[in-house]
Design a protein around this motif. Structure first.
Motif, PDB file in Angstrom:
ATOM      1  N   CYS A  25       0.834  -1.154  -0.024  1.00 39.48           N
ATOM      2  CA  CYS A  25      -0.143   0.039  -0.141  1.00 39.48           C
ATOM      3  C   CYS A  25       0.938   1.225   0.018  1.00 39.48           C
ATOM      4  O   CYS A  25       1.901   1.409   1.053  1.00 39.48           O
ATOM      5  N   VAL A  65       0.516   3.524   2.956  1.00 35.72           N
ATOM      6  CA  VAL A  65       1.040   3.283   4.140  1.00 35.72           C
ATOM      7  C   VAL A  65       2.479   3.540   4.220  1.00 35.72           C
ATOM      8  O   VAL A  65       3.131   4.111   5.248  1.00 35.72           O
ATOM      9  N   HIS A 125      -7.664   4.543   7.597  1.00 33.39           N
ATOM     10  CA  HIS A 125      -7.317   4.187   6.358  1.00 33.39           C
ATOM     11  C   HIS A 125      -7.229   2.531   6.196  1.00 33.39           C
ATOM     12  O   HIS A 125      -7.852   2.148   5.334  1.00 33.39           O
ATOM     13  N   CYS A 165      -9.071   0.735   2.976  1.00 26.35           N
ATOM     14  CA  CYS A 165      -8.299   0.463   1.821  1.00 26.35           C
ATOM     15  C   CYS A 165      -8.248  -0.933   1.389  1.00 26.35           C
ATOM     16  O   CYS A 165      -8.037  -1.839   2.195  1.00 26.35           O
ATOM     17  N   CYS A 196      -4.782  -2.762   1.981  1.00 24.93           N
ATOM     18  CA  CYS A 196      -4.427  -2.976   3.577  1.00 24.93           C
ATOM     19  C   CYS A 196      -5.309  -4.205   4.116  1.00 24.93           C
ATOM     20  O   CYS A 196      -4.860  -4.955   4.812  1.00 24.93           O
TER      21      CYS A 196
HETATM   22 ZN   LIG Z   1      -3.773   0.955   2.330  1.00 31.72          ZN
END
Ligand SMILES: [Zn+2]
Length: 278
Positions: free
Chosen positions: A77, A80, A105, A109, A112
């Motif tokens: 990601c 991140v 997030h 996401c 994630c």
């Molecule tokens: Zn993410």
């Protein structure tokens, strides 16, 4: 799989170090020790202290999951990666906000959540994070307290608070020489713990009784609850004193009024900072 911290053996340590991809010297430097100590752990001639075992187990668990993620083919990601670069250098509110942003997030996401699911499916839950022993004891105490009913929680907190204050006062009195004898000092501390528990319980029971009805009148109810709890606490400390000594607790009605007023101020402060809804 990374070993548990409770019973880390020499072989476990060797395995954890392999997961970390570190030499004995590198691991020693990483945890702030000298290489001979780590080598003695791995040869089994020295027991691995729990504090260090927890640290190593935690790091190995992180490394193990990271390595598995890297070879899983799941995309990283980029958010991140940017988030990690933007980590605040100081703790406090900035760090809390930073962590909160990650939590928000990660919940939305797709990259994630896919990575989190992969870790969940392939690994057991993470081991306990390495925190100093004193902090761990405090945290365990806090969790135990949360499970108690509210009035009992107040009793325990009262006992600890008054007991601690008495311990500090006794410590300042130079036990033995011209202060109280060690036995008297012990009795004083034990008495204060019992007294503190009793007063804390009275305040706690008052809270349980008045809190819900007073919620109905809004903001004023928060303050009133604080005042009633403090008044109950004060009454509970004055009445036994009067019964035990046979002397009236207040010389004049003005004394009683002054205590009631002082209690109301403290109660309002407690109501403002503790009871007010956020
Ligand atoms: Zn993410």
């Amino acid at each position: 799989m990374a070993p548990a911290a409770d019973r880390m053996t020499a072989a476990d340590l060797t395995r954890a170090r392999a997961l970390l991809g570190m030499s004995t010297g590198e691991l020693a430097a990483e945890i702030g020790l000298t290489e001979p100590v780590v080598r003695a752990w791995e040869e089994g001639s020295l027991r691995i202290p729990r504090e260090y075992a927890m640290q190593i187990v935690w790091r190995a668990a992180v490394a193990e999951r990271q390595a598995a993620l890297a070879s899983s083919g799941l995309p990283e990601c980029t958010w991140v990666a940017r988030w990690m670069d933007a980590a605040p250098t100081q703790g406090g509110p900035a760090q809390r906000q930073h962590l909160e942003a990650l939590r928000r997030h990660a919940a939305m996401c797709p990259h994630c959540t896919a990575r989190a699911r992969f870790v969940e499916q392939n690994f057991p839950p993470m081991p306990d994070p390495p925190v100093p022993q004193a902090l761990r004891a405090l945290r365990a105490m806090g969790t135990a307290l949360q499970r108690l009913p509210q009035w009992l929680r107040a009793a325990v907190v009262g006992a600890i608070a008054v007991g601690l204050i008495t311990v500090m006062r006794v410590a300042g009195m130079a036990v033995g020489s011209d202060g109280p004898s060690p036995l008297d000092a012990l009795l004083l501390i034990a008495g204060s713990i019992v007294g503190g528990a009793y007063l804390g319980a009275v305040a706690g029971i008052t809270y349980v009784i008045v809190r819900d009805p007073l919620r109905k009148i809004g903001r004023a109810g928060d303050y009133l609850a604080g005042i009633l709890c403090v008044w109950a606490y004060l009454l509970a400390s004055v009445i036994p004193m009067e019964l035990l000594t046979g002397r009236p607790a207040f010389a004049t009605p003005d004394d009683a009024a002054a205590l009631a007023l002082g209690g109301a101020v403290i109660g309002a402060i407690i109501g403002h900072f503790w009871f007010r809804r956020r």
